[in-house]
Design a protein around this motif. Structure first.
Motif, mmCIF file in Angstrom:
data_model
loop_
_atom_site.group_PDB
_atom_site.id
_atom_site.type_symbol
_atom_site.label_atom_id
_atom_site.label_comp_id
_atom_site.label_asym_id
_atom_site.label_seq_id
_atom_site.Cartn_x
_atom_site.Cartn_y
_atom_site.Cartn_z
ATOM 1 N N TYR A 76 -25.864 -44.925 74.167
ATOM 2 C CA TYR A 76 -27.315 -45.031 74.049
ATOM 3 C C TYR A 76 -27.753 -44.858 72.596
ATOM 4 C CZ TYR A 76 -32.192 -44.751 75.412
ATOM 5 O OH TYR A 76 -33.529 -45.017 75.554
ATOM 6 N N ILE A 80 -29.195 -48.265 71.312
ATOM 7 C CA ILE A 80 -30.655 -48.246 71.455
ATOM 8 C C ILE A 80 -31.322 -47.489 70.297
ATOM 9 C CG2 ILE A 80 -32.595 -47.734 72.994
ATOM 10 C CD1 ILE A 80 -30.543 -49.669 74.221
ATOM 11 N N CYS A 100 -32.532 -51.315 76.822
ATOM 12 C CA CYS A 100 -31.817 -50.372 77.675
ATOM 13 C C CYS A 100 -31.270 -51.089 78.909
ATOM 14 C CB CYS A 100 -32.749 -49.236 78.068
ATOM 15 S SG CYS A 100 -31.941 -47.975 79.035
#
Length: 395
Positions: A76, A80, A100
């Protein structure tokens, strides 16, 4: 019995998705994604991941399905969070929720699910999946959810055929009140739980503080541009081609301090986005100030009064070729081709009449009506009827 892994987020939507799949006879496994460790930027008591994972566990126990937590925080951060920071640094405004879904839920998470022998991955999105046949092969469709107020197909606008083939959206045929009703009837702990509003799976994050961790504050000036400025006068221009006209309509106005008046100071142009109204801390204007442009080079912000300020509106936008994505590859345009569609430039925006124009270097989306606050780095999606057929990053 087909095996489905459900991304249980600890919210009511994914809880009911798991329940419905079990009712339909699937073998269901609940998986909670832990995507974040740093609690210093979350607003502590607003849906921290711990409370969510406990709720997800309680739902799994109630439904009698196996449950585990997977830690995806490294993925993540890399896919992201780092991407978000680099986009903000360039003065663009990314959409972490769309990313995501593309990079985490339907990529990293999906691979984990398939390694557990899953046939499908299911989420609690308000959208539907269709299937048609093209040249004897199945082609999957991403369709709007039945609940027009909650339709979330926009957040899945970057999915591929391979990802859609393995995806299930069990609540797409239901409205939010129906979902809550089912959860209450089943006495699920999430039945009355409020929807989380934060960055997907981090919980509620204070975005300015979050950005300030990586992007250093840098004092700059705020300017106001009058709606009567001659920059906005309609000039009759004769264009040599449609492409030239579209390029003109999609281009940004270049503002300089000499066309504006100084009205305040800010802490860094990269913290702000086009169309933003809050957080400027400039008073004394007849109507509220909206950001019409940010200049990362000079660290200046340009604003205009009122949501009808001409500096907010543009008739077209451009998507570079490598950012054009077709969920329906069979509908992909060749250079020189056009397609009438409906399009939106942000979640929950009403669909707008538009035409796609494909050229050698990319695609223009031309709107019938000028659009407010077209923002670089955000996604534009295009639709035919209730089907979302493609999307791209606004450049």
């Amino acid at each position: 019995m087909k095996r489905v892994v459900v991304g249980l987020s600890g919210g009511v939507d994914s809880s009911v998705a798991a329940y419905l799949l079990k009712e339909q006879g699937y073998e269901v496994i609940g998986l909670f994604m832990k995507n974040w460790h740093d609690d210093s930027v979350t607003i502590s008591n607003e849906c921290p991941w711990l409370e969510d994972s406990n709720d997800a566990l309680l739902v799994a126990q109630k439904l009698g399905i196996p449950f585990q937590t997977v830690d995806l925080s490294e993925h993540y951060k890399e896919k992201i969070v780092d991407y978000m920071f680099s986009e903000y640094e360039k003065g663009r405004t990314p959409n972490p929720d769309v990313l995501c879904n593309r990079e985490i839920k339907f990529d990293v998470f999906m691979k984990i699910a398939l390694s557990l022998g899953a046939d499908y991955v299911a989420t609690g999105h308000y959208c539907r999946k269709g299937e048609i046949e093209i040249d004897g092969k199945p082609m999957y469709q991403l369709l709007a959810g039945i609940d027009g107020n909650k339709d979330q197909s926009y957040f899945l606008c970057q999915l591929s055929q391979d990802q859609l083939a393995k995806a299930l959206f069990p609540i797409g045929e239901l409205t939010k009140p129906e979902v809550r009703e089912i959860a209450a009837k089943m006495e699920l702990v999430t039945a009355e739980k409020k929807d989380s509003q934060g960055l997907c799976f981090i919980g509620k994050v204070r975005l300015p503080e979050f950005l300030q961790q990586q992007l250093q504050p840098k004092e700059g000036l705020i300017y106001e541009v009058s709606a009567q400025n001659e920059l906005y006068q309609e000039n009759q221009i004769n264009f040599d081609s449609v492409e030239e006209k579209l390029k003109y309509e999609a281009s940004n106005i270049h503002y300089t301090p000499d066309v504006a008046k100084l009205v305040g100071k800010h802490q860094g142009a990269h913290y702000y986005t086009i169309g933003q109204r809050k957080g400027l801390n400039v008073g004394g204007t007849k109507e509220p100030l909206f950001i019409i442009a940010t200049d990362i080079e000079t660290n200046a912000i340009y604003t205009g009064q009122g949501h009808n300020h001409p500096g907010l509106f543009k008739k077209a936008l451009f998507v570079a070729n490598d950012e054009v994505h077709w969920i329906r590859p069979d509908l992909c345009l060749k250079s020189g081709e056009t397609l009438k569609v409906k399009a939106r430039i942000r979640y929950r925006q009403e669909l707008q009449q538009a035409t796609l124009h494909q050229f050698d270097n990319g695609m223009y989306v031309e709107f019938e009506q000028p659009q407010s606050a077209i923002t670089e780095g955000q996604f534009v999606s295009w639709h035919i009827g209730e089907e979302l057929i493609g999307s791209g990053v606004i450049s």
